[in-house]
Design a protein around this motif. Structure first.
Motif, short mmCIF file in Angstrom:
data_model
loop_
_atom_site.label_atom_id
_atom_site.label_comp_id
_atom_site.label_asym_id
_atom_site.label_seq_id
_atom_site.Cartn_x
_atom_site.Cartn_y
_atom_site.Cartn_z
N VAL A 33 0.88 -1.18 0.00
CA VAL A 33 0.00 0.00 0.00
C VAL A 33 0.91 1.23 0.00
O VAL A 33 1.90 1.25 0.74
CB VAL A 33 -0.88 0.00 1.27
CG1 VAL A 33 -1.90 1.12 1.21
CG2 VAL A 33 -1.59 -1.34 1.41
N GLU A 55 -6.75 -0.71 -9.89
CA GLU A 55 -7.50 -1.56 -8.97
C GLU A 55 -8.96 -1.08 -8.92
O GLU A 55 -9.20 0.12 -8.90
CB GLU A 55 -6.90 -1.40 -7.56
CG GLU A 55 -6.14 -2.55 -7.07
CD GLU A 55 -5.58 -2.28 -5.68
OE1 GLU A 55 -5.50 -1.13 -5.23
OE2 GLU A 55 -5.22 -3.27 -5.05
N LEU A 69 -14.68 -1.88 1.49
CA LEU A 69 -13.30 -1.55 1.93
C LEU A 69 -13.33 -0.96 3.34
O LEU A 69 -12.56 -1.36 4.22
CB LEU A 69 -12.67 -0.57 0.94
CG LEU A 69 -11.23 -0.16 1.23
CD1 LEU A 69 -10.27 -1.35 1.07
CD2 LEU A 69 -10.77 0.97 0.31
N TYR A 73 -11.81 -2.58 6.84
CA TYR A 73 -10.81 -1.94 7.71
C TYR A 73 -11.36 -1.70 9.12
O TYR A 73 -10.64 -1.78 10.10
CB TYR A 73 -10.31 -0.63 7.09
CG TYR A 73 -9.13 -0.80 6.16
CD1 TYR A 73 -9.15 -0.30 4.86
CD2 TYR A 73 -7.98 -1.48 6.56
CE1 TYR A 73 -8.07 -0.45 4.00
CE2 TYR A 73 -6.88 -1.65 5.72
CZ TYR A 73 -6.94 -1.13 4.43
OH TYR A 73 -5.86 -1.29 3.59
N GLN A 84 -12.83 -10.06 0.63
CA GLN A 84 -11.93 -10.80 -0.26
C GLN A 84 -12.70 -11.53 -1.37
O GLN A 84 -12.20 -11.70 -2.48
CB GLN A 84 -11.07 -11.81 0.50
CG GLN A 84 -10.05 -11.17 1.41
CD GLN A 84 -9.08 -10.21 0.72
OE1 GLN A 84 -8.68 -9.21 1.29
NE2 GLN A 84 -8.74 -10.47 -0.55
N VAL A 87 -13.19 -8.86 -3.85
CA VAL A 87 -11.90 -8.54 -4.51
C VAL A 87 -11.63 -9.59 -5.59
O VAL A 87 -11.29 -9.27 -6.73
CB VAL A 87 -10.75 -8.49 -3.49
CG1 VAL A 87 -9.39 -8.45 -4.21
CG2 VAL A 87 -10.87 -7.28 -2.56
N PHE A 117 -2.74 -10.50 0.79
CA PHE A 117 -3.77 -10.00 1.71
C PHE A 117 -4.53 -11.12 2.43
O PHE A 117 -4.69 -11.07 3.65
CB PHE A 117 -4.74 -9.09 0.94
CG PHE A 117 -4.10 -7.79 0.53
CD1 PHE A 117 -3.57 -7.61 -0.75
CD2 PHE A 117 -3.99 -6.73 1.43
CE1 PHE A 117 -2.96 -6.42 -1.12
CE2 PHE A 117 -3.39 -5.52 1.07
CZ PHE A 117 -2.87 -5.38 -0.22
N MET A 121 -4.43 -11.92 6.46
CA MET A 121 -5.64 -12.06 7.29
C MET A 121 -5.66 -13.43 7.97
O MET A 121 -6.05 -13.57 9.13
CB MET A 121 -6.88 -11.92 6.41
CG MET A 121 -7.11 -10.51 5.94
SD MET A 121 -8.27 -10.51 4.58
CE MET A 121 -8.89 -8.84 4.73
N GLU A 175 -8.30 4.29 5.28
CA GLU A 175 -7.00 3.79 5.78
C GLU A 175 -6.58 4.46 7.10
O GLU A 175 -5.47 4.26 7.57
CB GLU A 175 -5.93 3.97 4.71
CG GLU A 175 -6.18 3.11 3.48
CD GLU A 175 -5.31 3.49 2.30
OE1 GLU A 175 -5.33 2.74 1.29
OE2 GLU A 175 -4.60 4.51 2.36
N TYR A 182 1.06 -3.12 10.24
CA TYR A 182 0.34 -3.81 9.14
C TYR A 182 1.13 -3.64 7.84
O TYR A 182 1.35 -4.60 7.09
CB TYR A 182 -1.07 -3.25 9.01
CG TYR A 182 -1.89 -3.84 7.89
CD1 TYR A 182 -2.18 -3.10 6.74
CD2 TYR A 182 -2.37 -5.14 7.97
CE1 TYR A 182 -2.93 -3.65 5.71
CE2 TYR A 182 -3.12 -5.70 6.95
CZ TYR A 182 -3.40 -4.94 5.81
OH TYR A 182 -4.13 -5.49 4.77
N1 LIG Z 1 -7.51 -6.74 2.62
C1 LIG Z 1 -7.24 -6.42 1.37
N2 LIG Z 1 -7.27 -7.40 0.43
C2 LIG Z 1 -6.95 -7.17 -0.84
O1 LIG Z 1 -6.96 -8.08 -1.65
C3 LIG Z 1 -6.62 -5.80 -1.18
N3 LIG Z 1 -6.27 -5.19 -2.31
C4 LIG Z 1 -6.09 -3.88 -2.02
N4 LIG Z 1 -6.36 -3.66 -0.72
C5 LIG Z 1 -6.39 -2.39 -0.01
C6 LIG Z 1 -5.05 -1.79 0.18
C7 LIG Z 1 -5.36 -0.31 0.11
O2 LIG Z 1 -5.82 0.16 1.37
C8 LIG Z 1 -6.54 -0.23 -0.86
C9 LIG Z 1 -6.13 0.10 -2.27
O3 LIG Z 1 -5.11 -0.75 -2.71
O4 LIG Z 1 -7.14 -1.52 -0.82
C10 LIG Z 1 -6.66 -4.83 -0.18
N5 LIG Z 1 -6.97 -5.12 1.10
#
Ligand SMILES: Nc1nc(=O)c2ncn([C@H]3C[C@H](O)[C@@H](CO)O3)c2[nH]1
Ligand SMILES: Nc1ncnc2c1ncn2[C@@H]1O[C@H](COP(=O)(O)OP(=O)(O)OP(=O)(O)O)[C@@H](O)[C@H]1O
Length: 240
Positions: A33, A55, A69, A73, A84, A87, A117, A121, A175, A182
Motif C-alpha cells: 500500500v 484496482e 473496503l 478496515y 476478499q 476482490v 492480503f 488475514m 485507511e 500492518y
Molecule cells: N484486505 C485487502 N485485500 C486485498 O486483496 C486488497 N487489495 C487492495 N487492498 C487495499 C489496500 C489499500 O488500502 C486499498 C487500495 O489498494 O485496498 C486490499 N486489502
C-alpha cells in the motif's frame, strides 16, 4: 556446471511467455500500500499500446451501496471474507477484460489478493481457516483456467516506512486505522513472494523496481524497464 547452466539459460532465452495472439502480453504491477502503483500506471497510461487497469477500488467502495473496503478496515474479523470474495470477483473481471492493445497492464491481481492480503488475514486470525479454504478453492479453480494468465510482474519495492509516510500523506479515509505494523507485515509478505521467492512458486518473471525513489526521479526507473514491460525485450531468466 554453472557454465552449462548459463548456456542452457541463454538457449532457452525466449521469454517465459509473451502472451499469444489470442491474449495480450499481461503485466501486473504489485507492491505494498502506498508503493506508488497508481503513479506507475499513470506513466504507462500515455502509451497507446498499453491498456491500463487500476484496482477496482471504486467497486469495493460501492457494492450495491455498501463500502466493503471501509467495513473490512473497521471490522476485519467480521468482513474479511465478504471483502476478499468481492476482490476476487472484481479482479477476475479485470483479468478477463478483452482489449485491442497488445499489452495489458493491471494494478495488482488475483495473485496478490490471495498470496499477500488473504495470507495476512489468515496469519492474524482475522479470517477463519474454513473461509480461507473457500477463497483458496475459488482461487485455484480460476487460476487452473487460462482466464488469469500473467506474463510479467513488476514489483514496486518500497521500504515500509516510506510507504507508510505516503499513506499518511495521501490520507485515504478508509485507511485511517492502518497501523505501521500492518504495512511492515505486508512488506515482508511481498518480499517473500516476489523477492526472496520463498512464498508460492512465482511462475511469471519478476522485475524489481526501487520504488523508494522520489517522484522527481522515478520516471527514469520506469523507463529503464519500459522495453520489457512493452514486450519489446525478453526477460533474461537467470539460473542460479
Ligand atoms: N484486505 C485487502 N485485500 C486485498 O486483496 C486488497 N487489495 C487492495 N487492498 C487495499 C489496500 C489499500 O488500502 C486499498 C487500495 O489498494 O485496498 C486490499 N486489502
Ligand atoms: N515516487 C514517489 N515519491 C513520492 N511520493 C509518491 C511517489 N509515488 C507515489 N507517491 C505518493 O504516495 C501516495 C501513494 O501513491 P499511490 O497512490 O501511487 O500508491 P499505490 O501503490 O497506488 O497505493 P494503494 O496500494 O493504496 O493504491 C500518493 O499520495 C502519491 O502521490
Amino acid at each position: 556446471m554453472n557454465k552449462i547452466k548459463n548456456i542452457i539459460a541463454k538457449m532457452a532465452q525466449s521469454p517465459i511467455s509473451r502472451g499469444n495472439n489470442s491474449r495480450p502480453f499481461t503485466v501486473v504491477v504489485e507492491g505494498n500500500v502506498g508503493s506508488g502503483k497508481t503513479t506507475f500506471l499513470e506513466h504507462f497510461n500515455k502509451n497507446e499500446n498499453v491498456a491500463v487497469f487500476a484496482e477496482p477500488i471504486d467497486m469495493w467502495r460501492n457494492c450495491s451501496g455498501y463500502n466493503l473496503l471501509d467495513l473490512m478496515y473497521k471490522d476485519p474479523k467480521k468482513w474479511s471474507f465478504t471483502f476478499q470474495s468481492y476482490v476476487q470477483l472484481t479482479m477476475l473481471g479485470l483479468h478477463q477484460k478483452k482489449i485491442h492493445q497488445p499489452v495489458k497492464l493491471m494494478e495488482r491481481s488475483l495473485y496478490s489478493a490471495r498470496y499477500c492480503f488473504v495470507e495476512k488475514m489468515s496469519r492474524d486470525g482475522l479470517m477463519p481457516p474454513a473461509s480461507v479454504a473457500v477463497i483458496d478453492e475459488w482461487f485455484k479453480y480460476i487460476t487452473a483456467t487460462d482466464e488469469a494468465q500473467i506474463d510479467l510482474i513488476v514489483y514496486l519495492r518500497t521500504s515500509p516506512d516510506i510507504a507508510y509516510e505516503r499513506i499518511l500523506k495521501r490520507n485515504r479515509s478508509e485507511e485511517k486505522t492502518v497501523a505501521f505494523e500492518y504495512i511492515k507485515a505486508l512488506h515482508d509478505i511481498h518480499e517473500d513472494w516476489l523477492y526472496n521467492k520463498t512464498l508460492h512458486n512465482c511462475k511469471a518473471p519478476v522485475i524489481v523496481l526501487n520504488a523508494d525513489l522520489d517522484r522527481s526521479v522515478i520516471e527514469e526507473e520506469y523507463e529503464k524497464y519500459e522495453p520489457h514491460i512493452l514486450n519489446k525485450k525478453p526477460i533474461e531468466v537467470k539460473i542460479n
